[in-house]
Design an enzyme around this catalytic site. Structure first.
Site, PDB file in Angstrom:
ATOM      1  N   SER A 154       0.821  -1.270   0.110  1.00 24.16           N
ATOM      2  CA  SER A 154      -0.047   0.098  -0.038  1.00 24.16           C
ATOM      3  C   SER A 154       0.840   1.114  -0.024  1.00 24.16           C
ATOM      4  O   SER A 154       2.221   1.032   0.520  1.00 24.16           O
ATOM      5  CB  SER A 154      -0.832   0.102   1.186  1.00 24.16           C
ATOM      6  OG  SER A 154      -1.639   1.243   1.464  1.00 24.16           O
ATOM      7  N   TYR A 166      -1.419  -0.770  10.244  1.00 23.64           N
ATOM      8  CA  TYR A 166      -1.495  -1.072   8.660  1.00 23.64           C
ATOM      9  C   TYR A 166      -0.102  -0.683   8.121  1.00 23.64           C
ATOM     10  O   TYR A 166       0.286  -1.359   7.090  1.00 23.64           O
ATOM     11  CB  TYR A 166      -2.569  -0.382   8.278  1.00 23.64           C
ATOM     12  CG  TYR A 166      -2.913  -0.604   6.784  1.00 23.64           C
ATOM     13  CD1 TYR A 166      -3.502  -1.806   6.500  1.00 23.64           C
ATOM     14  CD2 TYR A 166      -2.772   0.407   5.668  1.00 23.64           C
ATOM     15  CE1 TYR A 166      -3.775  -2.047   5.035  1.00 23.64           C
ATOM     16  CE2 TYR A 166      -3.032  -0.047   4.470  1.00 23.64           C
ATOM     17  CZ  TYR A 166      -3.595  -1.139   4.073  1.00 23.64           C
ATOM     18  OH  TYR A 166      -3.979  -1.449   2.743  1.00 23.64           O
TER      19      TYR A 166
END
Length: 256
Positions: A154, A166
């Site tokens: 990401s 994350y």
């Protein structure tokens, strides 16, 4: 690598980016193994993918954080299809929270260990387990001349407010990618990563309109990315045999 007749395993393949990639690849003649936890969505995905095609599509219910389930599932996939040519490590979750939330110089809330660990377990440990099993069969299957692992990272791998867990998991995915490319290249296995920006999926469409507009304004192209654009990026990696050990950022020039 030519996509036609290749066996492609996609984790988190029942919806979103995983399903979009499966749909794109099956249209080009691939055989697809979908791994997910959502039974109903897996059934729907298989039904849609097998319409108007003779290519093989099989779904597998498995938790990518469970080592025994991952080992068993990949063994079954290899038996069912006869080979594993490509793995796309797509399964992932978010559990966003600030490291510490402060009001009037008092810490009123903290990211819990469960919030941190659950994301690391799926996004990083799951990638490790599935990558290890796929690499094993790619090496041991004598009829397989080449292999490829694509890990979904990401743009948040560089760090993002409210995403300690994350961001850490996606940075780890990049490190796995470069390490595996160095280790597995001698076995004719390439390893690459994709770092998407904000993509138009059911999750983003469920966000408040104001939040969507704010994210769109942060991009240079003035829109969300499409799932098809991510599938096209994966296709480029598959077809370009000189691409390994690197990550493609496809984010519309977003500023995070």
């Amino acid at each position: 690598m030519n996509i036609n007749n290749k066996t492609i395993v996609i984790t988190g393949g029942a919806q979103g980016l995983g399903f979009a990639m499966a749909k794109s690849f099956i249209e080009q003649g691939a055989n697809i193994a979908l791994i997910d936890m959502c039974v109903n969505q897996l059934d729907e995905a298989v039904h849609e993918l097998t319409t108007n095609t003779d290519n093989k599509v099989v779904s597998y219910i498995a938790d990518v954080t469970n080592e025994e389930q991952v080992i068993s599932t990949f063994k079954t996939i290899n038996t069912d299809f006869g080979s594993i040519d490509i793995l796309i490590n797509n399964a992932g979750i978010t559990r966003d929270a600030m490291l510490v939330k402060v009001k009037e110089q008092k810490v009123v809330e903290r990211m819990s260990i469960n919030q941190f660990k659950s994301v690391i377990d799926v996004n990083l440990t799951g990638v490790f387990l599935c990558g290890r099993e796929a690499a094993t069969y790619m090496i041991e299957n004598k009829n397989t001349s080449e292999g490829l692992i694509i890990n979904m990272s990401s743009i948040c791998h560089v760090g993002n407010v409210g995403q300690t867990n994350y961001a850490a998991s996606k940075a780890g995915v990049v490190a796995l990618t470069t390490t595996w490319a160095k280790e597995l290249g001698r076995y004719n296995i390439r390893v690459a990563a994709i770092a998407p920006g904000v993509i138009d999926t059911q999750m983003t469409r469920s966000m408040k309109q104001q939040a969507q507009e704010r994210m769109i304004q942060g991009t240079s192209v003035g829109r969300f990315g499409s799932t098809n654009e991510i599938a096209h990026t994966a296709q480029y990696i598959i077809e370009n045999d000189f691409f390994t050990g690197r990550m493609i950022e496809i984010d519309g020039g977003i500023r995070i």
